[in-house]
Design a protein around this motif. Structure first.
Motif, PDB file in Angstrom:
ATOM      1  N   MET A 227       7.747  10.007  -5.016  1.00 49.32           N
ATOM      2  CA  MET A 227       7.308   8.762  -4.827  1.00 49.32           C
ATOM      3  C   MET A 227       7.325   8.180  -3.325  1.00 49.32           C
ATOM      4  O   MET A 227       7.919   8.779  -2.611  1.00 49.32           O
ATOM      5  CB  MET A 227       8.673   8.072  -5.359  1.00 49.32           C
ATOM      6  CG  MET A 227       8.518   6.321  -5.510  1.00 49.32           C
ATOM      7  SD  MET A 227       9.686   5.756  -6.455  1.00 49.32           S
ATOM      8  CE  MET A 227      10.242   4.312  -5.438  1.00 49.32           C
ATOM      9  N   ALA A 228       6.195   7.657  -3.173  1.00 48.74           N
ATOM     10  CA  ALA A 228       5.931   7.259  -1.663  1.00 48.74           C
ATOM     11  C   ALA A 228       6.648   6.248  -1.338  1.00 48.74           C
ATOM     12  O   ALA A 228       7.040   5.223  -1.998  1.00 48.74           O
ATOM     13  CB  ALA A 228       4.272   6.934  -1.541  1.00 48.74           C
ATOM     14  N   THR A 229       6.866   6.154  -0.148  1.00 46.08           N
ATOM     15  CA  THR A 229       7.637   5.136   0.505  1.00 46.08           C
ATOM     16  C   THR A 229       6.794   4.608   1.942  1.00 46.08           C
ATOM     17  O   THR A 229       6.370   5.335   2.430  1.00 46.08           O
ATOM     18  CB  THR A 229       8.991   5.552   1.182  1.00 46.08           C
ATOM     19  OG1 THR A 229       9.851   5.922   0.002  1.00 46.08           O
ATOM     20  CG2 THR A 229       9.888   4.318   1.807  1.00 46.08           C
ATOM     21  N   THR A 230       6.813   3.210   1.633  1.00 46.53           N
ATOM     22  CA  THR A 230       5.796   2.577   2.740  1.00 46.53           C
ATOM     23  C   THR A 230       6.894   1.731   3.815  1.00 46.53           C
ATOM     24  O   THR A 230       7.387   1.035   3.269  1.00 46.53           O
ATOM     25  CB  THR A 230       4.531   1.812   2.173  1.00 46.53           C
ATOM     26  OG1 THR A 230       3.910   2.654   1.521  1.00 46.53           O
ATOM     27  CG2 THR A 230       3.812   1.229   3.322  1.00 46.53           C
ATOM     28  N   TYR A 231       6.379   1.944   4.944  1.00 49.95           N
ATOM     29  CA  TYR A 231       6.940   1.092   6.204  1.00 49.95           C
ATOM     30  C   TYR A 231       6.262   0.326   6.680  1.00 49.95           C
ATOM     31  O   TYR A 231       4.960   0.989   7.027  1.00 49.95           O
ATOM     32  CB  TYR A 231       7.907   2.048   7.051  1.00 49.95           C
ATOM     33  CG  TYR A 231       9.024   3.044   6.449  1.00 49.95           C
ATOM     34  CD1 TYR A 231      10.265   2.157   6.197  1.00 49.95           C
ATOM     35  CD2 TYR A 231       8.900   4.249   5.907  1.00 49.95           C
ATOM     36  CE1 TYR A 231      11.426   3.173   5.524  1.00 49.95           C
ATOM     37  CE2 TYR A 231       9.723   4.863   5.286  1.00 49.95           C
ATOM     38  CZ  TYR A 231      11.158   4.193   5.081  1.00 49.95           C
ATOM     39  OH  TYR A 231      11.927   4.901   4.443  1.00 49.95           O
ATOM     40  N   LYS A 232       6.356  -0.899   7.144  1.00 47.17           N
ATOM     41  CA  LYS A 232       5.605  -1.834   7.717  1.00 47.17           C
ATOM     42  C   LYS A 232       6.113  -1.875   9.437  1.00 47.17           C
ATOM     43  O   LYS A 232       6.882  -1.811   9.832  1.00 47.17           O
ATOM     44  CB  LYS A 232       5.937  -3.112   7.294  1.00 47.17           C
ATOM     45  CG  LYS A 232       5.000  -4.343   7.871  1.00 47.17           C
ATOM     46  CD  LYS A 232       3.820  -4.135   7.189  1.00 47.17           C
ATOM     47  CE  LYS A 232       2.835  -5.301   7.467  1.00 47.17           C
ATOM     48  NZ  LYS A 232       1.352  -4.787   7.886  1.00 47.17           N
ATOM     49  N   CYS A 233       4.971  -1.755  10.113  1.00 45.23           N
ATOM     50  CA  CYS A 233       4.951  -1.856  11.516  1.00 45.23           C
ATOM     51  C   CYS A 233       4.093  -2.819  12.081  1.00 45.23           C
ATOM     52  O   CYS A 233       3.052  -3.677  11.407  1.00 45.23           O
ATOM     53  CB  CYS A 233       4.691  -0.322  12.080  1.00 45.23           C
ATOM     54  SG  CYS A 233       2.928   0.376  11.656  1.00 45.23           S
ATOM     55  N   HIS A 234       3.786  -2.926  13.439  1.00 43.72           N
ATOM     56  CA  HIS A 234       2.799  -3.822  14.061  1.00 43.72           C
ATOM     57  C   HIS A 234       1.428  -3.067  13.993  1.00 43.72           C
ATOM     58  O   HIS A 234       1.516  -1.754  13.701  1.00 43.72           O
ATOM     59  CB  HIS A 234       3.026  -3.451  15.680  1.00 43.72           C
ATOM     60  CG  HIS A 234       2.500  -4.568  16.415  1.00 43.72           C
ATOM     61  ND1 HIS A 234       1.404  -4.102  17.183  1.00 43.72           N
ATOM     62  CD2 HIS A 234       2.214  -5.939  16.587  1.00 43.72           C
ATOM     63  CE1 HIS A 234       0.741  -5.207  17.739  1.00 43.72           C
ATOM     64  NE2 HIS A 234       1.449  -6.167  17.645  1.00 43.72           N
ATOM     65  N   VAL A 235       0.661  -3.797  13.678  1.00 42.35           N
ATOM     66  CA  VAL A 235      -0.771  -3.427  13.630  1.00 42.35           C
ATOM     67  C   VAL A 235      -1.141  -2.397  14.953  1.00 42.35           C
ATOM     68  O   VAL A 235      -0.784  -2.801  16.028  1.00 42.35           O
ATOM     69  CB  VAL A 235      -1.946  -4.418  13.502  1.00 42.35           C
ATOM     70  CG1 VAL A 235      -3.263  -4.014  13.686  1.00 42.35           C
ATOM     71  CG2 VAL A 235      -1.804  -5.337  12.311  1.00 42.35           C
ATOM     72  N   GLY A 236      -1.766  -1.350  14.673  1.00 41.02           N
ATOM     73  CA  GLY A 236      -1.932  -0.335  15.777  1.00 41.02           C
ATOM     74  C   GLY A 236      -3.143  -0.118  15.999  1.00 41.02           C
ATOM     75  O   GLY A 236      -4.174  -0.822  15.636  1.00 41.02           O
ATOM     76  N   ILE A 237      -3.437   1.213  16.662  1.00 41.14           N
ATOM     77  CA  ILE A 237      -4.787   1.659  17.203  1.00 41.14           C
ATOM     78  C   ILE A 237      -5.458   2.721  16.476  1.00 41.14           C
ATOM     79  O   ILE A 237      -4.463   3.444  16.081  1.00 41.14           O
ATOM     80  CB  ILE A 237      -4.801   2.041  18.714  1.00 41.14           C
ATOM     81  CG1 ILE A 237      -4.172   0.854  19.586  1.00 41.14           C
ATOM     82  CG2 ILE A 237      -5.852   2.719  19.104  1.00 41.14           C
ATOM     83  CD1 ILE A 237      -3.512   1.141  20.758  1.00 41.14           C
ATOM     84  N   GLY A 238      -6.656   3.018  16.110  1.00 42.41           N
ATOM     85  CA  GLY A 238      -7.203   4.112  15.646  1.00 42.41           C
ATOM     86  C   GLY A 238      -7.448   4.033  14.103  1.00 42.41           C
ATOM     87  O   GLY A 238      -7.228   2.852  13.311  1.00 42.41           O
ATOM     88  N   LYS A 239      -7.842   5.023  13.549  1.00 41.84           N
ATOM     89  CA  LYS A 239      -8.198   5.014  12.019  1.00 41.84           C
ATOM     90  C   LYS A 239      -7.185   5.719  11.358  1.00 41.84           C
ATOM     91  O   LYS A 239      -6.037   6.261  11.636  1.00 41.84           O
ATOM     92  CB  LYS A 239      -9.417   6.221  12.039  1.00 41.84           C
ATOM     93  CG  LYS A 239      -9.056   7.649  12.285  1.00 41.84           C
ATOM     94  CD  LYS A 239     -10.251   8.494  12.166  1.00 41.84           C
ATOM     95  CE  LYS A 239      -9.928   9.840  12.480  1.00 41.84           C
ATOM     96  NZ  LYS A 239     -10.847  10.717  12.907  1.00 41.84           N
TER      97      LYS A 239
END
Length: 137
Positions: free
Chosen positions: A1-13
């Protein structure tokens, strides 16, 4: 099961790869052997570890302009991490990541990245969405 964490919008692809994690800081100038693709400063917690093609997960960026342009130099030789995840990054290293076209994110809502992620986790870093997902632990 995947777990997603939220962060500040970043740089790159968006990138996916294996995590290399340490509760330590990061300087491209002083911590790395940029020819062999390993952490080379004996005092670093990742000393001797291969960083090429990994997603680095570290506490914070340190260093100045030299560390930033070294990211670009590493990327130009394809001996570089796929992405860097920090608790907090400095503006100089953010500029270096942009110049190197290297994905980088920081400032997570759920806590310390050096405890959220483990070495060996497969991570999907999506800087535009401001998320990191553990796709395999």
């Amino acid at each position: 099961m995947a777990t997603t964490y939220k962060c500040h919008v970043g740089i790159g692809k968006k990138v996916e790869g294996e995590a290399l994690v340490a509760d330590d800081n990061f300087s491209a100038r002083y911590d790395l052997n940029r020819i062999e693709g390993v952490f080379s400063r004996p005092q670093h917690k990742l000393y001797g570890q291969q960083y090429n093609g990994k997603i680095l997960v570290l506490n914070t960026a340190k260093g100045g302009v030299a560390s930033a342009w070294m990211l670009h130099e590493m990327a130009s030789r394809n001996i570089c991490p796929k992405a860097i995840i920090f608790n907090s990054a400095n503006t100089i290293l953010a500029q270096g990541a942009a110049l190197a076209e290297m994905s980088m994110v920081d400032r997570f809502e759920d806590g310390d990245v050096t405890t959220l992620f483990r070495t060996g986790d497969t991570l999907q870093v999506d800087p535009e969405a401001g998320t990191v997902t553990i796709t395999n632990r």
